[in-house]
Structures are given as structure tokens and as C-alpha cells.
Design a protein around this motif. Structure first.
Motif, short mmCIF file in Angstrom:
data_model
loop_
_atom_site.label_atom_id
_atom_site.label_comp_id
_atom_site.label_asym_id
_atom_site.label_seq_id
_atom_site.Cartn_x
_atom_site.Cartn_y
_atom_site.Cartn_z
N ARG A 37 0.84 -1.21 0.00
CA ARG A 37 0.00 0.00 0.00
C ARG A 37 0.87 1.25 0.00
O ARG A 37 0.41 2.34 0.34
N LEU A 40 4.19 7.52 -1.32
CA LEU A 40 5.39 8.32 -1.05
C LEU A 40 5.14 9.49 -0.10
O LEU A 40 5.96 9.80 0.75
N SER A 41 4.00 10.15 -0.26
CA SER A 41 3.77 11.34 0.55
C SER A 41 3.09 11.01 1.87
O SER A 41 2.83 11.88 2.68
N ARG A 42 2.73 9.74 2.07
CA ARG A 42 2.16 9.31 3.35
C ARG A 42 2.98 8.12 3.86
O ARG A 42 2.58 6.97 3.69
N PRO A 43 4.17 8.40 4.42
CA PRO A 43 5.08 7.32 4.78
C PRO A 43 4.47 6.32 5.76
O PRO A 43 4.87 5.16 5.79
N TYR A 44 3.47 6.79 6.53
CA TYR A 44 2.84 5.89 7.51
C TYR A 44 1.97 4.84 6.83
O TYR A 44 1.59 3.86 7.44
N GLN A 45 1.63 5.07 5.57
CA GLN A 45 0.75 4.14 4.85
C GLN A 45 1.59 3.12 4.09
O GLN A 45 2.16 3.43 3.05
N TYR A 251 0.03 7.11 -14.37
CA TYR A 251 0.77 8.34 -14.04
C TYR A 251 0.09 9.08 -12.88
O TYR A 251 0.74 9.53 -11.94
N ARG A 252 -1.25 9.20 -12.97
CA ARG A 252 -1.95 9.95 -11.92
C ARG A 252 -1.80 9.25 -10.57
O ARG A 252 -1.58 9.90 -9.55
N GLU A 253 -1.90 7.92 -10.59
CA GLU A 253 -1.74 7.20 -9.32
C GLU A 253 -0.31 7.36 -8.78
O GLU A 253 -0.12 7.56 -7.58
N PHE A 255 2.24 9.72 -9.74
CA PHE A 255 2.81 11.05 -9.53
C PHE A 255 1.80 12.11 -9.11
O PHE A 255 2.18 13.19 -8.70
N GLY A 256 0.52 11.80 -9.25
CA GLY A 256 -0.49 12.73 -8.76
C GLY A 256 -0.83 12.43 -7.31
O GLY A 256 -0.87 13.33 -6.47
N PHE A 257 -1.04 11.14 -7.04
CA PHE A 257 -1.43 10.74 -5.68
C PHE A 257 -0.28 10.07 -4.94
O PHE A 257 -0.39 9.79 -3.75
N PHE A 258 0.78 9.74 -5.67
CA PHE A 258 1.97 9.07 -5.10
C PHE A 258 1.65 7.71 -4.50
O PHE A 258 2.32 7.24 -3.59
N ASN A 259 0.57 7.08 -5.02
CA ASN A 259 0.25 5.69 -4.64
C ASN A 259 1.15 4.76 -5.43
O ASN A 259 0.75 4.18 -6.44
#
Lengths: 293, 446
Positions: A37, A40-45, A251-253, A255-259
Motif C-alpha cells: 500500500r 510516497l507522501s504518506r510514509p505511515y501508509q 501516471y496519476r496514481e 505522480f499525482g497521488f503518489f500511490n
């Protein structure tokens, strides 16, 4: 003997190391990421979730639409490119002795030299409802301007047109090379036998072009599965989901959402799909080669 | 001899005047306040909004004061977000100052991409910072769980801009309510003129537009997110299929009759350009665009427009959307002291005033009463009138914000172009956002 083997391995080593680091490792890491899961921007996830990303993708309506749009884009673009490329290649063969024909040929392949971002921007201006030349011509003809890229009816068609405009020259060059390699005697023999143009195309030109065209199609299939820049610049996948393609989705997942977990799963699925198509086409080529032998 | 003396005087004046002006700003002794950064390069990462050119005029003063060289990289909205997150996640020291938008505050703070500025503020003369002079709601924006993530310099408020000539001719008043806004747009859509321009482009443009209007329609995006809420993120149950939310999307659909052809691909730039080029009679646009409307080089409606507060639902309080930019220090910068010197200098009262006069939006309350600014920018009273009604969390500031906004935008776009019914689209959006928020650990009662 052993010394020869050592030397051989020594020479192979750089290529193997390069492949391991630049190709195999990223692929394995991508496969691993696709089972997490990670964001990148939510390291806790983070955390291993098995194949959940894949099942979520397959059941996601937008991803399914993206696959459908990618297939429509690839099939329509390649078919139109093949037809245009064949006729233009024949034209160039016919006028090959005319002075200045090489200049016309160079002009025809210019779109292929542009980066897709530039061609996307160029066509955004051409098709702009208020400023574009396309709608200016429509107005001059007494017609109402049309939102080519903003209407869900025509957005994908417009993207296909831009794609065809840019990449027909590629297939044309391949076909031109194929047509130029046909011995003139074959045409002369056909003429003596009273063959018409369709018979010449079917029995002389097509067999010569088949393998070249199939290789060109493989390249174009891979290109279309990777097509991103033109859509990013012109429509961003919209309006609605009219031009959503698999690369835009991934791409959106990513680099947009960083998933990166979910995005990697999308990228792996794209890779698998592109490989399946390439394998089928490769098998077809090999089969044809076998028949020729 | 006299000629040589005059030449020498002119040359000396050219060299010394800007220097003395720079040093005299605010009455602050910048020579003592700022370090000597000769030979150092300060790198700033920001969005390419219209005020970027103002930085080109103002930054040389800092270079003169400190000897530093400033490099400014500006990108489109989504690209700026991508680049900044990648700088943060890769722990890159490539940039020193990070300029970020209000919805990214939680993401940047929780991700550890920006430095907590509290110690820097504490160590700086309060007269230079004049913290209480900043727009109160924007102080809330940059504050995240006791951390100060950045210093405000470019808060935007959404204002109604309308063509005075067309409104006068049609006997219309600027819209106070949403029904008035629709009625005005309808009345003015004729003879090649369109009533309004809205953001319709898929993704964040229309997603942000949904957040711009949801409060104006008397709704709220999540159970606890509303002006005056004690904790906007306590209960994050999404209300995307509420009657108010459905009404917002239906409003976007209905307005398609009064916006120019090709509206489905319109985002912030195009929305403003349509008004500046005289193609629409009104536009609700962020204050960052307003100076462009008044600039004869960019606009043909310079003397033909006025501003009013953002319209709201009948019987409801005004709720003008708030957004905009703050300057933070990259957590991984190797030149944090120089970055702080730049931020405190740029956001000081006098430098920021120059920024406003050069086209930046006002961040300080004192600037909204400044005679020079009021004389130059007739829309400032509307900004001041809107400030008390602005709400820091009008767009969520949590780390999931970008995904929430874009996901909503994709569904709204599908509803607007007719791929899905409005109800189905917003129900699907509600389910997706609920799953996202549940997975992220928020309270979602669904």
C-alpha cells in the motif's frame, strides 16, 4: 578452454550487470511494490496487501475504461496509419525520379521529429474553439465552431488524429524501404501478364511488405500502450473519461497521488498486456517466416 | 571637468540609490539583519502563477543586500505539487525555499518535507515578522498541529468579477446569491457573449471548483468540515452525495448553456483569459488573476470591470473560498539560514507591499488599508470585505487532499459531460473517498 570461458564471461559481465541493475532489479522491485500500500507522501501508509491492488484495478471502472480507450486508440491509429503510410509510400516510389521528391519526403516525415508534447501543444492551438485555425475555417464556411478536444464525442478521435499525423511517417518510411527493395523485373513481369494495380499490390507488394509492416505494427503497439504526452497536454484524460488511457491512469496514481503500490500494479498490468500483444504478433511473424521457407 | 563631475554623480546615483532604498525598507537595518551570502545560490521552487514576474523585479534587491544569487524554478500547478513531493520524498537539497498551496500543508508537514518555522520566528524580531498583521485565516492555513509550515505571501480569495458596461446596459446588479449568478449569466448570454466562465477541466480544476461552491450552496464536504468547526477533521464521513453536493454538480451542468464552446477543457488560465479577452460577462476567479484584468497588456476589459464578493446560497452566510501560497524551508536544504533570511525579508511589510503593487495578492491586513495599494487596485476593498468570511479548511489540508480533490474532479467531470448521472457520479465519488479516508485511518461513519 577454461581460460576462453573466463574471457567470454568477462566480456559478458558488463551487459549482465547492466541488465540486472537497469532492467531486472527495477522490474522485481516494481512487482514487490505492486503488492504493497506504499504511498510516497504518506510514509505511515505501507504494508503487504498481496494481490489486492490487482483485484482493485481489475474491478475499477475507470481502469477498465482506460484499457478500452487504449485499445481503441491503438487499433484505430495503427489501421489509419497503415493505410495512409501505404498510399504515401507508393506515391513516393512513383515520384522517386521527379526532382525535389526527396524534399517532399523530408517534409512529410517532419511531424515524427517533433516531441509529442510539442505536437500536442500545436494541435491544442489548432483545435482551440476560440483561437484555433480549424474553427476559424469552420466560421469562414458559415459553420459553428466545434470543441474538438472538449467534447466527449470527438476528444478521443482528435487524439487519434494527432497520433496518426505524427506517426504515419514512421510506417511510411518502413513501407517505402520495403517497396524500394522490390526488383523492377517483378513489376515488368506483372505488366506483361496484364496484372491490374490491385493484383500487383496483393501478389507482389504485400508479400514483400508483410514482415516489415508487422515489425512496424509491433513498434506502434508498444508506442500506443505508452502514449501519454499528447493526452497529458491536450485533454488530461478528459472530458469525463473520454481520453483516459492506461498510462494516464498509472501516471496519476504514481505522480499525482503518489500511490506507488497501486500505480506499480497498473504499470505491471500494462507491461503484461503489451507483452501479450507483442508475443502474439511475434508468433504471427515467425509463422509467416515458416510459411515462406 | 563639469561634464565629468555630472557623469560621475549620475553613475554614483545609479549604484547607490537602489542600495540605499533596499537598506531603508521598513526602517529595518537589513545589513545587520541579513547574513552575507556572497557566492551562495538560493533556489526557490514555486508555481508559475501570474505573480512570478514580480519576483524577477524584487529578488535583485535581496541579491544586492546579501550577495546571494537567486534561482527561481516555476511550474504548472500539478507539476509543482509533483516536483515538491519528489523533492521531499527523495530528501533532496536541490531547493531551499518551497512555495506551497493551502491544501498541501498537511501533506508537507506530515511528510516532513518542510521545516517547522516556529524556532525561526521566535528568534526573529517580531517587528520584522509582524505576524498578527497577516490575514488571520491564512495564519490558520499555514499552521498544522502546532507547527508553522510557512509564511503567507500570496493568499487568494475567490471574487466575482463582472463587466460593468454589460451589467449596466442590461440593468443588472452583481450577483449576491447563486440564483442571481445563474440569472445574470442567462440574461447576458446572447450575440456572441457568454454569461460566465467556470473551471470544467477534468481532475483538479473541476475538483477544486466543486470545493469552491459547496459552501456557497450551504453544504459541506465532510461531516466536521465547515466554517467554525472546532476540529474540521474529527469526523471525515464524506457528504458528496448530499442534496447540496448534487446541486453544485447540477449547477455546473446547467451553466454549460451560458459558458463558451469548449468549456469542458477550461481550467484556471483559460477561465481568466475568457474574461480578459471580453468573451464572457462575469467570472468568479482568484484574486491572483485580478491585476491581469486591469493590465492593458493582458486585458481588453481594463476599465470595464468591477468586483463583488463571491455569491452564496440564499439566506446563507457568504463563504468566499480561500487559497494561495506560503513560503517554507525545504527540510533537507543545506542553506536553511539563507532561506529564512529570504523568507523574512520577502514577507516583511515593505517588500510585500512592493510585491502587491507589482501584481501579488495582499497577505497583510495593513496592506488592505494602504493608500498606495488602494489607489492602484480598486478591488482591494472587496478583498477586505471577504476576509472575515474566509475559512482555512475550505479545501481539506490533510495529506490525502490532492487525491480527494482530483478524484472528486474526475467524477464531477463524468457527470457534467453526461457519462454518468449526477446522482450516480457523486454516489461513486462518495464511496471512493470514504474508502480512501477509512484506509488512511480517519473516522468515517459509513
Amino acid at each position: 578452454m577454461a581460460a576462453n570461458r573466463r574471457i567470454r564471461n568477462l566480456f559478458l559481465a558488463p551487459a549482465i550487470i547492466y541488465l540486472l541493475f537497469m532492467s531486472i532489479y527495477p522490474l522485481i522491485y516494481s512487482l514487490y511494490l505492486s503488492t504493497t500500500r506504499k504511498n510516497l507522501s504518506r510514509p505511515y501508509q505501507k504494508g503487504f496487501i498481496g494481490f489486492d491492488n490487482y483485484s482493485n484495478l481489475i474491478t475499477n471502472d475507470l481502469f477498465r475504461t482506460a484499457i478500452e480507450n487504449t485499445i481503441v486508440l491503438a487499433v484505430a491509429s495503427i489501421l489509419i496509419e497503415l493505410i495512409i503510410a501505404f498510399f504515401i509510400a507508393r506515391l513516393f516510389v512513383a515520384i522517386s525520379d521527379v526532382p525535389g521528391s526527396s524534399i517532399i519526403r523530408t517534409v512529410f516525415i517532419l511531424p515524427m521529429m517533433l516531441t509529442p508534447v510539442v505536437s500536442g501543444l500545436l494541435w491544442s492551438y489548432i483545435l482551440s474553439p476560440s483561437l484555433g485555425i480549424a474553427n476559424h475555417i469552420l466560421r469562414e464556411l458559415g459553420q459553428a465552431p466545434y470543441p474538438w478536444l472538449a467534447s466527449s464525442d470527438t476528444a478521443l478521435k482528435s487524439v487519434i488524429m494527432i497520433n496518426v499525423w505524427q506517426w504515419s511517417p514512421f510506417l511510411m518510411l518502413l513501407m517505402l524501404a520495403g517497396l524500394m527493395s522490390i526488383p523492377r523485373e517483378q513489376y515488368e513481369a506483372a505488366a506483361m501478364d496484364g496484372a491490374n494495380i490491385l493484383q500487383v499490390v496483393r501478389h507482389i507488394e504485400m508479400p514483400f511488405l508483410r514482415n516489415v509492416v508487422l515489425i512496424g505494427i509491433i513498434f506502434r503497439v508498444i508506442d500506443n500502450f505508452r502514449l501519454f504526452d499528447i493526452i497529458y497536454v491536450t485533454t488530461r484524460g478528459g472530458p469525463g473519461s473520454a481520453t483516459e488511457v492506461v498510462t494516464m491512469y498509472a501516471y496519476r496514481e504514481m505522480f499525482g497521488f503518489f500511490n506507488v503500490g497501486y500505480g506499480s500494479a497498473a504499470a505491471v498490468l500494462i507491461l503484461i498486456m503489451a507483452n501479450i500483444v507483442t508475443l502474439v504478433l511475434n508468433r504471427f511473424i515467425r509463422g509467416e517466416e515458416g510459411n515462406v521457407r | 571637468m563639469l561634464k565629468r563631475l555630472i557623469s560621475l554623480t549620475v553613475v554614483l546615483s545609479c549604484i547607490l540609490l537602489p542600495l540605499s532604498l533596499a537598506q531603508a525598507q521598513d526602517g529595518v537595518d537589513w545589513d545587520a539583519e541579513l547574513g552575507d551570502w556572497s557566492g551562495n545560490t538560493l533556489k526557490i521552487l514555486m508555481v508559475g502563477d501570474p505573480w512570478v514576474t514580480a519576483f524577477d523585479d524584487i529578488n535583485p534587491l535581496f541579491e544586492e543586500l546579501t550577495g546571494a544569487n537567486i534561482v527561481l524554478d516555476a511550474y504548472g500547478y500539478d507539476q509543482t505539487h509533483e516536483k515538491e513531493v519528489l523533492v521531499g520524498t527523495s530528501q533532496s537539497s536541490d531547493y531551499d525555499v518551497i512555495v506551497f498551496d493551502a491544501p498541501w500543508v498537511g501533506e508537507f508537514a506530515e511528510g516532513g518535507f518542510v521545516e517547522d518555522l516556529t524556532p525561526y520566528l521566535d528568534a526573529t524580531d517580531p517587528a520584522i515578522i509582524a505576524w498578527d498583521d497577516f490575514m488571520p485565516s491564512f495564519i490558520d492555513v499555514v499552521t498544522w498541529k502546532e507547527q508553522i509550515t510557512g509564511v503567507p505571501f500570496g493568499p487568494y480569495i475567490l471574487l466575482s468579477h463582472y463587466r460593468t458596461d454589460l451589467y449596466e446596459e442590461a440593468g443588472l446588479e452583481p450577483a449576491e446569491t447563486i440564483p442571481d449568478f445563474v440569472a445574470n449569466a442567462q440574461a447576458l448570454t446572447k450575440d456572441g457573449m457568454y454569461g460566465a466562465a467556470l473551471n470544467y477541466q477534468r481532475g483538479s480544476p473541476i475538483g477544486q471548483a466543486w470545493f469552491e461552491y459547496i459552501y456557497a450552496f450551504g453544504g459541506k464536504p465532510f461531516e466536521s468540515t465547515y466554517p467554525g468547526s472546532p476540529d474540521p477533521y474529527a469526523d471525515m464521513t464524506p457528504l458528496l452525495d448530499s442534496p447540496e453536493s448534487i446541486a453544485v454538480v447540477q449547477f455546473f451542468k446547467d451553466m454549460l448553456d451560458y459558458v463558451p464552446i469548449g468549456a469542458e477543457n477550461v481550467a484556471w488560465d483559460e477561465r481568466a483569459t475568457l474574461f480578459a479577452t471580453g468573451q464572457v460577462a462575469a467570472v468568479n476567479a482568484w484574486t491572483v488573476r485580478t491585476p491581469g484584468f486591469a493590465n492593458p497588456e493582458q486585458s481588453i476589459v481594463v476599465d470595464k470591470f468591477a468586483t463583488a464578493m463571491f455569491p452564496h446560497a440564499e439566506g446563507a452566510e457568504p463563504s468566499p473560498p480561500l487559497g494561495g501560497w506560503a513560503m517554507g524551508i525545504n527540510k533537507f536544504s543545506e542553506q536553511k539560514d539563507m532561506a529564512w533570511d529570504y523568507i523574512k525579508w520577502f514577507t516583511s511589510q515593505d517588500t510585500l507591499k512592493q510585491f502587491v503593487l507589482a501584481g501579488g495578492p495582499p497577505a497583510r491586513m495593513s496592506h488592505m488599508e494602504d493608500p498606495d495599494i488602494l489607489a492602484a487596485q480598486h478591488w482591494i476593498p472587496t478583498v477586505a470585505e471577504s476576509v472575515p468570511y474566509t475559512y482555512a479548511d475550505c479545501r481539506p489540508r490533510i495529506p490525502e487532499s490532492s487525491e480527494i480533490i482530483t478524484t472528486i474532479g474526475n467524477y464531477v467531470s463524468q457527470a457534467v459531460v453526461g457519462e454518468m448521472s449526477v446522482e450516480d457520479a457523486m454516489k461513486a465519488a462518495d464511496e471512493d473517498i470514504a474508502t480512501l479516508l477509512k484506509n488512511a485511518g480517519y473516522v468515517v461513519n459509513q
